[in-house]
Each structure stands twice: as C-alpha cells, then as structure tokens.
Design a protein around this motif. Structure first.
Motif, mmCIF file in Angstrom:
data_model
loop_
_atom_site.group_PDB
_atom_site.id
_atom_site.type_symbol
_atom_site.label_atom_id
_atom_site.label_comp_id
_atom_site.label_asym_id
_atom_site.label_seq_id
_atom_site.Cartn_x
_atom_site.Cartn_y
_atom_site.Cartn_z
ATOM 1 N N TRP A 34 0.861 -1.189 0.000
ATOM 2 C CA TRP A 34 0.000 0.000 0.000
ATOM 3 C C TRP A 34 0.894 1.235 0.000
ATOM 4 O O TRP A 34 1.769 1.367 0.836
ATOM 5 C CB TRP A 34 -0.890 0.002 1.240
ATOM 6 C CG TRP A 34 -1.747 1.242 1.384
ATOM 7 C CD1 TRP A 34 -1.354 2.465 1.868
ATOM 8 C CD2 TRP A 34 -3.118 1.381 1.050
ATOM 9 N NE1 TRP A 34 -2.388 3.350 1.848
ATOM 10 C CE2 TRP A 34 -3.500 2.706 1.346
ATOM 11 C CE3 TRP A 34 -4.069 0.510 0.518
ATOM 12 C CZ2 TRP A 34 -4.787 3.177 1.142
ATOM 13 C CZ3 TRP A 34 -5.353 0.985 0.325
ATOM 14 C CH2 TRP A 34 -5.702 2.304 0.631
ATOM 15 N N GLY A 35 0.683 2.114 -0.975
ATOM 16 C CA GLY A 35 1.387 3.389 -0.996
ATOM 17 C C GLY A 35 2.818 3.318 -1.466
ATOM 18 O O GLY A 35 3.585 4.266 -1.276
ATOM 19 N N ILE A 36 3.233 2.210 -2.089
ATOM 20 C CA ILE A 36 4.596 2.072 -2.596
ATOM 21 C C ILE A 36 4.576 2.241 -4.108
ATOM 22 O O ILE A 36 3.991 1.419 -4.818
ATOM 23 C CB ILE A 36 5.213 0.714 -2.216
ATOM 24 C CG1 ILE A 36 5.221 0.547 -0.703
ATOM 25 C CG2 ILE A 36 6.631 0.584 -2.768
ATOM 26 C CD1 ILE A 36 5.764 -0.775 -0.228
ATOM 27 N N PRO A 37 5.161 3.306 -4.624
ATOM 28 C CA PRO A 37 5.074 3.591 -6.068
ATOM 29 C C PRO A 37 5.855 2.592 -6.919
ATOM 30 O O PRO A 37 6.842 2.004 -6.472
ATOM 31 C CB PRO A 37 5.679 4.995 -6.176
ATOM 32 C CG PRO A 37 6.592 5.120 -4.994
ATOM 33 C CD PRO A 37 5.935 4.339 -3.890
ATOM 34 N N ASP A 38 5.378 2.407 -8.137
ATOM 35 C CA ASP A 38 6.077 1.608 -9.165
ATOM 36 C C ASP A 38 6.224 0.140 -8.773
ATOM 37 O O ASP A 38 7.131 -0.552 -9.273
ATOM 38 C CB ASP A 38 7.457 2.208 -9.464
ATOM 39 C CG ASP A 38 7.384 3.649 -9.916
ATOM 40 O OD1 ASP A 38 6.455 3.975 -10.674
ATOM 41 O OD2 ASP A 38 8.249 4.454 -9.494
ATOM 42 N N VAL A 39 5.389 -0.355 -7.883
ATOM 43 C CA VAL A 39 5.409 -1.760 -7.489
ATOM 44 C C VAL A 39 3.981 -2.293 -7.573
ATOM 45 O O VAL A 39 3.044 -1.628 -7.116
ATOM 46 C CB VAL A 39 5.945 -1.925 -6.047
ATOM 47 C CG1 VAL A 39 5.774 -3.367 -5.579
ATOM 48 C CG2 VAL A 39 7.415 -1.538 -5.982
ATOM 49 N N PRO A 40 3.766 -3.482 -8.174
ATOM 50 C CA PRO A 40 2.409 -4.035 -8.218
ATOM 51 C C PRO A 40 1.814 -4.164 -6.811
ATOM 52 O O PRO A 40 2.533 -4.471 -5.850
ATOM 53 C CB PRO A 40 2.622 -5.416 -8.857
ATOM 54 C CG PRO A 40 3.867 -5.272 -9.656
ATOM 55 C CD PRO A 40 4.743 -4.341 -8.872
#
Length: 340
Positions: A34-40
């Motif tokens: 949750w809330g981690i950019p550029d990661v599925p």
C-alpha cells in the motif's frame, strides 16, 4: 524505496539454505503493498528448492510458469484455475490490508501484508514440516507450524481460515512438493561448477574472491595465509541469485601489499560440483589476469544490485521472524498460494 538493511535481511529470509541435500522445499510468497510507487499491489511467487517456478502480479493478472518442467507437472488447466484463485485472493487481501490499517489507525504511508507458506520433505527419513506465516509491516501477525502432521505452534489463530489452512498444511502441500520434485529433478539435481576470480580496485582496497555461476547454492569460500585458515579482516557476503537459476558469492580480504609479499595468501572454494577445490593464489599477477579475463567489479555490483532489487520487489519488508521460522538456515533451496 526500501532501506538496504531491510533488503539484506529479507534476502536471508527469501533464500533459506537447508542442512541436508535430501531436504526439498516448496514455498509460496504473496505480498500486498500500500502506498509504494512503481510496485504491483499484489505479487505471488512459487519456489521449489529456492528456485522460482511461477510468478503472478496484479498488473499482468495471470500466473506465468518460470520453469519448463512446471507445465509437465500439472494438468493442462492448472494454471488457468490457479490464475482465477490469485485474482480472487488479490481482491481479498486488499481488504485485509485496509482492515489492518484501520485497526492500527493508519490513514497513509507505505504498508505491506505478507504471507509465506509451504513445506519441507526429507526424502531419506520421510520427515515433513509445514508452515503458514503472516506479517504486517514486518511484524509477526500469525504463525502456524506442523511437523510430521502435528501442530507445533499457533499464534493468534483465526477460525475462519483454519480449515483451508489445515488442508493445505496436512494434505495438499507435501504431495504437491513430491510431484514437483519428480518433474523438476533434472534441474534441481544438476551440478554447475563456479567460476572463481580475484579482483581488487586498487592496492589499498580489499581483495575480493568472487565465485559465480554455480549450482546448487551451498558453497564454501575461505581464505588462508601460509596454509592456515584466517578469519580476521575477512568479510563474507551473502549467496545471491544470478537471475538464471545459478548463484554467486564474494568474500573480501583486507591485506596490505607488504603482507601480500611476505606471506602466501590463497582463496579456496569448495563446491559439490568440483572434483578438486579451486585454490586461487593471491598475488599481483593473478589479480591483473583475472581483472582482464574475469567479470569487472562494476558488472558484479550491477548483478548484485539487480538481485537485491528483485528480492525487494518480491518481499518489500523486514520480517523480524520472532515466530522462529529461521529453523532452516543453511539451502538450495513465499499470503495465499497460487495453488492451494
């Protein structure tokens, strides 16, 4: 995105070593973020003896077999059914992470919910070991263990999923593991010798003994001075995946040019693929030769960084392992299974 020390700890978790060549392992890892950019948002990886054989994420929304034998080990419609399962599981676990954030009064930031479950089987003794572990933001949430089909430990058990969990741990995982081992044995039982080089950036830098391209994972790299093993001023790195099913490791020795001239230093590599140990004599000529013929330091660093990045994407969290899953600490061998 993720602090390096977190990635390194997860690396140890992700690539357990087993103490016996007779022990086989099947492990599934699912991570929701949750809330981690550029990661599925959702990633699922299946591993047999430490080798990824299936991959799914919320972007592609289908399971991709990573090994050719995986097609032969299951019926023609298996991956279609497993993909549908992952689609449903992906939606369910998103709700779980939202509920966890609400429970801990969190409205933003970066969060992860991870489940690692699987089993181990000793094909010599017949002993089995199953586990189902959960963590939120790196903290143990639930843990279940079974040895030879007897419950060993339960933490914060919840009855809603207990029957599904019990079925996987007692009836599904071990037969699935044995089936995969049967079809994947040509890959799992192969032996590939390491390539060993001595590398040094400059005369004041540590000398690195780098072994790469070997399989299985278990390997020993040691330093000697005048024939005696030495441990001071030695730094042994993690055994890392190369990305092609093989591994690499490096061990660095801090030694002055004067000591190098006064003493006979050697790096010795022992591996099951070798009829004789690889012994590299440390001298300027050997370093220069390996620098010309072996992989440059920049390439090594690049490969290591890439491996850490892959593991960071799969795991994303620091798992403190309070539950004791570190029982297997030396192997060839990650929330819901794509096949359970």
């Amino acid at each position: 995105m993720v602090k390096m020390e977190r990635v390194i700890v997860l690396l140890s978790l992700y690539h357990f070593c087993l103490t016996s060549a007779a022990i086989n392992s099947l492990r599934y890892v699912c991570t929701t973020s949750w809330g981690i950019p550029d990661v599925p948002d959702f990633i699922s990886v299946g591993m047999l003896d430490g080798q990824p054989f299936s991959y799914y994420d919320s972007n592609i929304r289908r399971i991709i077999p990573r090994k050719a034998w995986a097609f032969k080990a299951v019926d023609p419609h298996y991956f279609e059914r497993a993909t549908s399962h992952c689609n449903r599981e992906q939606e369910g676990i998103k709700g779980n992470i939202t509920a966890a954030m609400k429970k801990f009064k969190q409205t933003g930031g970066m969060h992860t919910l991870q489940n690692i479950h699987g089993c181990e089987w000793d094909d010599e003794t017949g002993s089995t070991y199953s586990y189902d572990l959960y963590a939120y933001d790196g903290e143990d949430l639930q843990a279940f263990y079974m040895k030879n089909m007897k419950l060993q430990q339960t933490v914060t058990a919840d009855s809603a999923q207990s029957e599904q969990r019990k079925f996987f741990m007692t009836e599904a995982c071990i037969p699935e593991l044995k089936n995969y081992v049967n079809f994947g044995k040509s890959t799992l039982k192969r032996k590939v010798p390491p390539e060993v080089t001595l590398l040094q950036k400059d005369p004041s830098s540590p000398v690195t003994c780098h072994a790469t391209g070997f399989y299985p994972k278990l390997i020993t790299v040691s330093w000697q001075r005048d024939g005696e093993d030495i441990y001071e001023d030695v730094e042994l790195g993690e055994t890392l995946p190369n990305g092609d099913g093989e591994f690499q490791i490096r061990s660095s020795l801090r030694v002055s040019p004067e000591d190098m001239k006064m003493h006979n230093y050697t790096c010795t590599v022992q591996h099951s693929s070798l009829q004789q140990d690889v012994v590299k004599v440390l001298n300027v000529e050997a370093i220069l030769t390996d620098r010309e013929n072996g992989p440059p330091v920049a390439v090594i660093i690049s490969v290591v960084t890439a491996a850490l990045t892959v593991i960071a994407v799969v795991g994303l969290i620091l798992w403190k392992r309070k539950s004791g899953y570190s029982k297997a600490t030396t192997s060839d061998n990650d929330a819901s299974s794509a096949s359970s």
